[in-house]
Design a protein around this motif. Structure first.
Motif, mmCIF file in Angstrom:
data_model
loop_
_atom_site.group_PDB
_atom_site.id
_atom_site.type_symbol
_atom_site.label_atom_id
_atom_site.label_comp_id
_atom_site.label_asym_id
_atom_site.label_seq_id
_atom_site.Cartn_x
_atom_site.Cartn_y
_atom_site.Cartn_z
ATOM 1 N N ILE A 8 45.940 16.612 -20.431
ATOM 2 C CA ILE A 8 46.027 18.025 -20.065
ATOM 3 C C ILE A 8 46.517 18.056 -18.637
ATOM 4 C CG2 ILE A 8 44.784 20.187 -19.693
ATOM 5 C CD1 ILE A 8 42.848 19.372 -21.863
ATOM 6 N N GLY A 9 47.681 18.619 -18.425
ATOM 7 C CA GLY A 9 48.254 18.666 -17.084
ATOM 8 C C GLY A 9 48.543 17.281 -16.528
ATOM 9 N N GLY A 10 48.880 16.330 -17.407
ATOM 10 C CA GLY A 10 49.206 14.981 -16.966
ATOM 11 C C GLY A 10 48.013 14.063 -16.767
ATOM 12 N N GLU A 43 42.692 26.301 -23.972
ATOM 13 C CA GLU A 43 43.178 27.393 -23.128
ATOM 14 C C GLU A 43 43.819 26.857 -21.853
ATOM 15 O OE1 GLU A 43 39.864 30.022 -22.531
ATOM 16 O OE2 GLU A 43 39.778 30.550 -24.659
ATOM 17 N N LYS A 44 43.225 25.856 -21.232
ATOM 18 C CA LYS A 44 43.782 25.262 -20.025
ATOM 19 C C LYS A 44 45.135 24.626 -20.323
ATOM 20 C CE LYS A 44 42.893 21.831 -16.434
ATOM 21 N NZ LYS A 44 41.974 20.818 -15.914
ATOM 22 N N ALA A 45 45.231 23.875 -21.422
ATOM 23 C CA ALA A 45 46.494 23.236 -21.798
ATOM 24 C C ALA A 45 47.575 24.280 -22.081
ATOM 25 C CB ALA A 45 46.292 22.343 -23.012
ATOM 26 N N MET A 46 47.214 25.361 -22.761
ATOM 27 C CA MET A 46 48.185 26.423 -23.057
ATOM 28 C C MET A 46 48.655 27.117 -21.779
ATOM 29 S SD MET A 46 48.838 26.315 -26.219
ATOM 30 C CE MET A 46 49.738 27.830 -26.377
ATOM 31 N N GLU A 51 53.120 27.976 -17.951
ATOM 32 C CA GLU A 51 53.570 28.071 -16.563
ATOM 33 C C GLU A 51 54.617 27.016 -16.209
ATOM 34 O OE1 GLU A 51 49.914 27.746 -14.403
ATOM 35 O OE2 GLU A 51 49.273 29.778 -14.943
ATOM 36 N N PHE A 52 54.846 26.051 -17.109
ATOM 37 C CA PHE A 52 55.763 24.952 -16.823
ATOM 38 C C PHE A 52 57.206 25.453 -16.742
ATOM 39 C CE2 PHE A 52 58.645 21.620 -18.318
ATOM 40 C CZ PHE A 52 58.417 20.673 -17.342
#
Length: 71
Positions: A8-10, A43-46, A51-52
């Protein structure tokens, strides 16, 4: 046996809801496990994915792939 983590976020993280066994469909033998994400992890991953902003356009990416892997 393969024990995977998710990113998640790398960052590699474990699932907050434990893990799921991965079974061989031919003999039912466990071959590994994958994490079960919680709703907050999803939800955090989405949010991160939405935003990417890619640094290359899709045309630049296609050109890069075609140079690297010509047909």
């Amino acid at each position: 046996m393969i024990e995977e983590k998710m990113r998640i976020g790398g960052e590699k993280v474990t699932g907050e809801n434990g893990s799921l066994d991965v079974l061989n469909p031919f003999n039912g033998e466990k071959v590994g496990s994958v994490p079960r994400a919680s709703s907050s992890q999803v939800e955090k991953a989405m949010r991160i994915a939405q935003e990417f902003k890619p640094k290359l356009t899709r045309y630049c990416r296609i050109g890069t792939f075609q140079k690297r892997f010509p047909l």
